[in-house]
Design a protein around this motif. Structure first.
Motif, PDB file in Angstrom:
ATOM      1  N   TYR A 147       0.853  -1.182   0.000  1.00  0.00           N
ATOM      2  CA  TYR A 147       0.000   0.000   0.000  1.00  0.00           C
ATOM      3  C   TYR A 147       0.894   1.239   0.000  1.00  0.00           C
ATOM      4  CZ  TYR A 147      -3.616  -3.337   1.142  1.00  0.00           C
ATOM      5  OH  TYR A 147      -4.463  -4.418   1.106  1.00  0.00           O
ATOM      6  N   PRO A 148       0.739   2.129  -0.969  1.00  0.00           N
ATOM      7  CA  PRO A 148       1.692   3.237  -1.120  1.00  0.00           C
ATOM      8  C   PRO A 148       1.566   4.307  -0.055  1.00  0.00           C
ATOM      9  CG  PRO A 148      -0.139   3.525  -2.621  1.00  0.00           C
ATOM     10  CD  PRO A 148      -0.317   2.155  -1.993  1.00  0.00           C
ATOM     11  N   ALA A 149       2.691   4.963   0.190  1.00  0.00           N
ATOM     12  CA  ALA A 149       2.675   6.195   0.969  1.00  0.00           C
ATOM     13  C   ALA A 149       2.051   7.264   0.072  1.00  0.00           C
ATOM     14  CB  ALA A 149       4.098   6.587   1.355  1.00  0.00           C
ATOM     15  N   ILE A 150       1.023   7.930   0.569  1.00  0.00           N
ATOM     16  CA  ILE A 150       0.320   8.916  -0.260  1.00  0.00           C
ATOM     17  C   ILE A 150       0.413  10.327   0.304  1.00  0.00           C
ATOM     18  CG2 ILE A 150      -1.272   7.283  -1.326  1.00  0.00           C
ATOM     19  CD1 ILE A 150      -3.330   7.977   0.814  1.00  0.00           C
ATOM     20  N   GLY A 151       0.911  10.462   1.527  1.00  0.00           N
ATOM     21  CA  GLY A 151       1.047  11.791   2.122  1.00  0.00           C
ATOM     22  C   GLY A 151       1.980  12.672   1.308  1.00  0.00           C
ATOM     23  N   GLY A 152       1.522  13.878   0.955  1.00  0.00           N
ATOM     24  CA  GLY A 152       2.335  14.807   0.180  1.00  0.00           C
ATOM     25  C   GLY A 152       2.153  14.699  -1.315  1.00  0.00           C
ATOM     26  N   GLN A 153       1.417  13.685  -1.767  1.00  0.00           N
ATOM     27  CA  GLN A 153       1.204  13.498  -3.204  1.00  0.00           C
ATOM     28  C   GLN A 153       0.382  14.642  -3.784  1.00  0.00           C
ATOM     29  OE1 GLN A 153       2.022  12.581  -6.325  1.00  0.00           O
ATOM     30  NE2 GLN A 153       2.284  10.490  -5.515  1.00  0.00           N
ATOM     31  N   ASN A 154       0.535  14.917  -5.068  1.00  0.00           N
ATOM     32  CA  ASN A 154      -0.219  15.990  -5.717  1.00  0.00           C
ATOM     33  C   ASN A 154      -1.725  15.730  -5.631  1.00  0.00           C
ATOM     34  OD1 ASN A 154       1.998  17.510  -6.540  1.00  0.00           O
ATOM     35  ND2 ASN A 154       2.240  16.345  -8.429  1.00  0.00           N
ATOM     36  N   ALA A 155      -2.475  16.717  -5.163  1.00  0.00           N
ATOM     37  CA  ALA A 155      -3.924  16.565  -5.003  1.00  0.00           C
ATOM     38  C   ALA A 155      -4.610  16.294  -6.328  1.00  0.00           C
ATOM     39  CB  ALA A 155      -4.505  17.822  -4.344  1.00  0.00           C
ATOM     40  N   GLU A 156      -4.169  16.975  -7.380  1.00  0.00           N
ATOM     41  CA  GLU A 156      -4.789  16.786  -8.700  1.00  0.00           C
ATOM     42  C   GLU A 156      -4.616  15.344  -9.164  1.00  0.00           C
ATOM     43  OE1 GLU A 156      -4.441  18.532 -13.287  1.00  0.00           O
ATOM     44  OE2 GLU A 156      -3.412  19.553 -11.643  1.00  0.00           O
ATOM     45  N   TYR A 157      -3.427  14.802  -8.949  1.00  0.00           N
ATOM     46  CA  TYR A 157      -3.169  13.409  -9.334  1.00  0.00           C
ATOM     47  C   TYR A 157      -4.018  12.451  -8.491  1.00  0.00           C
ATOM     48  CZ  TYR A 157      -0.890   8.901  -9.821  1.00  0.00           C
ATOM     49  OH  TYR A 157      -0.655   7.566 -10.032  1.00  0.00           O
ATOM     50  N   LEU A 158      -4.050  12.672  -7.170  1.00  0.00           N
ATOM     51  CA  LEU A 158      -4.841  11.810  -6.290  1.00  0.00           C
ATOM     52  C   LEU A 158      -6.313  11.804  -6.692  1.00  0.00           C
ATOM     53  CD1 LEU A 158      -3.316  12.800  -2.837  1.00  0.00           C
ATOM     54  CD2 LEU A 158      -3.149  10.543  -3.911  1.00  0.00           C
ATOM     55  N   ALA A 159      -6.857  12.979  -6.961  1.00  0.00           N
ATOM     56  CA  ALA A 159      -8.268  13.072  -7.344  1.00  0.00           C
ATOM     57  C   ALA A 159      -8.527  12.322  -8.648  1.00  0.00           C
ATOM     58  CB  ALA A 159      -8.676  14.532  -7.476  1.00  0.00           C
TER      59      ALA A 159
END
Length: 202
Positions: A147-159
């Motif tokens: 399961y990836p670390a997602i903290g700090g990831q780009n919001a646009e990409y996450l959405a």
């Protein structure tokens, strides 16, 4: 659904071990081709729609690289880029990017409260589990479980990825079915809020 997700998480966590087969120094040699989109070290993409590759977890990164190379995860911008790379090359790339430090974004303060509530507590009314259950309370992920670390990831990409899971467009990769089940119950407003909140986690 919560019981299913909990069972899968527990099973994967008990059965898996950290990938750890790559050589970060060797991976750096092959990472030059990635910089034009993902930036130096994979942490400063040229657009918010591109992901940061830093610190996501070696196993997760390797699984995604394999899926992209084999065509199980279609990313038009990456067509052919991995074709000449061996399995060891992919392991080395994964190790290199996982070894880099994540640069955290700033969450939208107007969305922070709703985003935090979803991330930490889910939405009991719609059956959405807390993101923190798989991705950890600080968004650091679960490396052995993939399961990836997602903290700090780009919001646009996450959405964009949450919407891709919701539509079934992204459904053929490791742990994808869990994310499809979760995202199916999320509204656009919830996706925007939780993506923004996660982008500011460190």
């Amino acid at each position: 659904m919560k019981r299913l997700i909990a069972g899968v998480v527990l099973g994967v966590g008990l059965a898996a071990t950290a990938h750890g087969a790559g050589d970060p120094a060797a991976g750096e040699q092959n990472a030059a081709v990635c910089t034009s989109c993902h930036g130096q070290g994979g942490g400063k993409p040229i657009m918010g729609s591109y992901p940061k590759l830093t610190g996501l977890g070696e196993r997760y990164l390797y699984d995604q690289l394999v899926a992209i190379k084999e065509g199980d995860r279609a990313i038009p911008e990456m067509t052919g880029l991995l074709d000449s790379m061996s399995d060891q090359d992919l392991q080395d790339l994964a190790a290199y990017f996982d070894d880099q430090e994540m640069v955290v974004n700033q969450a939208d303060p107007d969305l922070a409260s709703q985003g935090e509530a979803l991330f930490r507590g889910g939405n009991m009314a719609s059956g959405v589990p807390a993101c923190s259950g798989c991705h950890s309370p600080n968004g650091n992920g679960n490396a052995p479980g993939g399961y990836p670390a997602i903290g700090g990831q780009n919001a646009e990409y996450l959405a964009a990825q949450l919407k891709a899971y919701r539509s079934g467009e992204r459904a053929g990769t490791s742990n994808a079915q869990i994310m499809v089940d979760v995202a199916t119950e999320l509204t656009d407003a919830e996706i925007e809020a939780v993506a923004s909140y996660i982008s500011g986690l460190e």
